[in-house]
Design a protein around this motif. Structure first.
Motif, PDB file in Angstrom:
ATOM      1  N   UNK A 115       0.823  -1.211   0.000  1.00 55.56           N
ATOM      2  CA  UNK A 115       0.000   0.000   0.000  1.00 55.56           C
ATOM      3  C   UNK A 115       0.856   1.260   0.000  1.00 55.56           C
ATOM      4  N   UNK A 116       1.995   1.200   0.689  1.00 57.21           N
ATOM      5  CA  UNK A 116       2.898   2.356   0.710  1.00 57.21           C
ATOM      6  C   UNK A 116       3.409   2.659  -0.694  1.00 57.21           C
ATOM      7  N   UNK A 117       3.791   1.620  -1.426  1.00 57.70           N
ATOM      8  CA  UNK A 117       4.303   1.824  -2.781  1.00 57.70           C
ATOM      9  C   UNK A 117       3.210   2.301  -3.729  1.00 57.70           C
ATOM     10  N   UNK A 118       2.022   1.722  -3.587  1.00 54.46           N
ATOM     11  CA  UNK A 118       0.933   2.081  -4.492  1.00 54.46           C
ATOM     12  C   UNK A 118       0.562   3.547  -4.356  1.00 54.46           C
ATOM     13  N   UNK A 119       0.655   4.081  -3.170  1.00 55.92           N
ATOM     14  CA  UNK A 119       0.369   5.499  -2.976  1.00 55.92           C
ATOM     15  C   UNK A 119       1.612   6.363  -3.171  1.00 55.92           C
ATOM     16  N   UNK A 120       2.743   5.895  -2.671  1.00 56.86           N
ATOM     17  CA  UNK A 120       3.942   6.724  -2.662  1.00 56.86           C
ATOM     18  C   UNK A 120       4.543   6.974  -4.027  1.00 56.86           C
ATOM     19  N   UNK A 121       4.579   5.956  -4.869  1.00 60.83           N
ATOM     20  CA  UNK A 121       5.206   6.131  -6.188  1.00 60.83           C
ATOM     21  C   UNK A 121       4.454   7.143  -7.057  1.00 60.83           C
ATOM     22  N   UNK A 122       3.122   7.069  -7.153  1.00 64.01           N
ATOM     23  CA  UNK A 122       2.415   8.108  -7.912  1.00 64.01           C
ATOM     24  C   UNK A 122       2.606   9.501  -7.324  1.00 64.01           C
ATOM     25  N   UNK A 156      -0.416  14.279  -3.032  1.00 65.98           N
ATOM     26  CA  UNK A 156      -0.960  13.315  -2.068  1.00 65.98           C
ATOM     27  C   UNK A 156      -2.308  12.793  -2.556  1.00 65.98           C
ATOM     28  N   UNK A 157      -3.141  13.676  -3.075  1.00 66.55           N
ATOM     29  CA  UNK A 157      -4.430  13.243  -3.618  1.00 66.55           C
ATOM     30  C   UNK A 157      -4.224  12.288  -4.791  1.00 66.55           C
ATOM     31  N   UNK A 158      -3.265  12.575  -5.659  1.00 70.25           N
ATOM     32  CA  UNK A 158      -2.988  11.725  -6.812  1.00 70.25           C
ATOM     33  C   UNK A 158      -2.634  10.313  -6.353  1.00 70.25           C
ATOM     34  N   UNK A 159      -1.804  10.207  -5.326  1.00 66.82           N
ATOM     35  CA  UNK A 159      -1.450   8.898  -4.800  1.00 66.82           C
ATOM     36  C   UNK A 159      -2.591   8.250  -4.035  1.00 66.82           C
ATOM     37  N   UNK A 160      -3.322   9.046  -3.264  1.00 67.77           N
ATOM     38  CA  UNK A 160      -4.439   8.528  -2.488  1.00 67.77           C
ATOM     39  C   UNK A 160      -5.522   7.966  -3.400  1.00 67.77           C
ATOM     40  N   UNK A 161      -5.767   8.630  -4.497  1.00 65.91           N
ATOM     41  CA  UNK A 161      -6.777   8.132  -5.433  1.00 65.91           C
ATOM     42  C   UNK A 161      -6.363   6.809  -6.064  1.00 65.91           C
ATOM     43  N   UNK A 162      -5.064   6.590  -6.201  1.00 59.06           N
ATOM     44  CA  UNK A 162      -4.594   5.299  -6.722  1.00 59.06           C
ATOM     45  C   UNK A 162      -4.879   4.171  -5.720  1.00 59.06           C
ATOM     46  N   UNK A 163      -4.585   4.416  -4.454  1.00 53.68           N
ATOM     47  CA  UNK A 163      -4.807   3.368  -3.453  1.00 53.68           C
ATOM     48  C   UNK A 163      -6.294   3.122  -3.257  1.00 53.68           C
TER      49      UNK A 163
END
Length: 416
Positions: free
Chosen positions: A267-274, A298-305
């Motif tokens: 989950x860290x990678x899925x949010x952090x990389x974007x 942060x929103x861009x990564x949060x929306x991915x997760x």
């Protein structure tokens, strides 16, 4: 890193495949092993005995990350049709046999280009490249078209293509080696269950050696162009160099090498990389990181997760079988629902809070009202009917709607 298309693997998952109500969401623990995972790259896959629960390559993400809506190429694979340990070898050898495809190898420049593009899942990862649109519109008008800005962003984008392609290619190599792609794409007797052209290793268009070489060369390509972007950049803040290096090192190891998603870091990678692919190139261009851009990243990564966590819920049994460590695997059904609810609440609170405390223009939240409405619908519907696949598809729509809102807000802000 969720390196997959964010399109839905089916039109809508039936409620019975998930669990109705807050107390039952996540009982995909019993059904998840029968689902085909296509929202994130895989590491060790369920070969013998668990193949039906394995993930496919990032053909979901998001996208990313193809067209929103139903994916006709990703039906669920049931245990009754997926090959077992004794049947997964197929017509061309066992799960670990290089070059297991039965078709003709790709020939000619065009044929090989198409095969490698399919290996890299170019049509499924487009949402990741929206990061470039977000950060470019976040730049002041006088900076956007500066030659050094355009050069830096182009080089960074080329590097991003290489890094993502490496993740996809090495993911498919794992799928061939452990037999999960054969189980997920070929039924008993070798009957195709899904369009095989999306898997050039299965069709024989490419060999395992070719795919592995392509994966490592793509990673090298990414490293070279990200280095070139840093050297060409008008600014080189230390934090931008560090986070870029972290993504280069850790991103492709989601399910390869260190297999970080098996160590609880998925989950860290899925949010952090974007998040990083928004802030790092912005830092290279401007040398700083304003609160507004950080919020958008942060929103861009949060929306991915908030796409991936629903897929994790659907695939609890399959992930558990291969040792992938996700919140959905370890939490109770209610605990997993609370986790998803907390992420959804964080999305809404950050959007409204950024406007309230001055991290973004006071009207910023208004541009994201459509995204917030879609997010509420996504979660409340899921909490009632437990339909993880439908919620995942709605997450893709919410992601793209949110990106459009951010871009609109940036254009209005710098035009005023």
């Amino acid at each position: 890193m969720d390196t997959t298309s964010t399109g839905s693997p089916s039109g809508t998952g039936s409620p019975s495949s998930g669990v109705a109500g807050a107390g039952g969401v996540g009982t995909a623990r019993s059904a998840g092993a029968d689902a085909v995972r296509d929202d994130a790259p895989r590491g060790a896959r369920p070969g013998a005995g668990a193949a039906a629960g394995g993930r496919t390559a990032t053909e979901d993400a998001r996208a990313p990350l193809g067209a929103a809506g139903a994916r006709s190429d990703s039906p669920r694979v049931s245990r009754s049709t997926a090959p077992s340990a004794g049947a997964s070898s197929g017509p061309a050898g066992g799960p670990g046999t290089p070059g297991t495809g039965t078709g003709a190898p790709a020939t000619g420049a065009r044929g090989r280009l198409v095969a490698y593009a399919r290996l890299a899942k170019f049509e499924f990862v487009l949402d990741y490249y929206l990061s470039m649109v977000v950060l470019w519109t976040a730049l002041a008008g006088s900076v956007r078209f500066a030659p050094d800005t355009l050069t830096t962003l182009l080089l960074f984008l080329l590097g991003e293509v290489g890094v993502i392609s490496a993740v996809m290619a090495l993911d498919d190599v794992n799928g061939i080696r452990d037999g999960s792609d054969r189980a997920n794409y070929l039924g008993t007797g070798g009957t195709p269950l899904r369009p095989l052209e999306r898997k050039p290793l299965l069709t024989g268009a490419l060999t395992v050696n070719q795919a592995t070489r392509f994966g490592y060369l793509s990673l090298l390509w990414g490293a070279v162009f990200w280095t070139a972007a840093a050297l060409a950049a008008p600014e080189r803040p230390l934090w931008a160099l560090v986070v870029t290096g972290l993504v280069l090192f850790a991103g492709f190891q989601y399910s390869w090498g260190l297999k970080l998603s098996y160590r609880g870091l998925g989950e860290v990678l899925i949010m952090g990389c974007p998040l990083v692919i928004v802030v790092a190139p912005y830092g290279f261009v401007t040398g700083h990181l304003p609160a507004t851009v950080l919020v958008q990243a942060v929103l861009f990564g949060l929306w991915q997760i908030l796409v991936s966590c629903y897929s994790n819920t659907k695939d609890i049994s399959g992930d558990a079988a291969v040792g992938r460590s996700t919140v959905a695997v370890h939490a109770s059904a209610r605990g997993n629902l609370l986790f998803i609810g907390a992420l959804s609440a964080a999305d809404l609170l950050l959007t409204v809070g950024a406007s309230a405390v001055g991290w973004a223009p006071w009207w910023f939240f208004a541009a994201l009202l459509p995204e917030m409405a879609l997010r509420l619908r996504q979660f409340t519907s899921f909490s009632r009917n437990g339909d993880a696949l439908l919620a995942r598809r709605r997450g893709v729509v919410a992601f793209r709607t949110g990106v459009a809102g951010i871009v609109l807000a940036n254009l209005i802000h710098f035009a005023s």
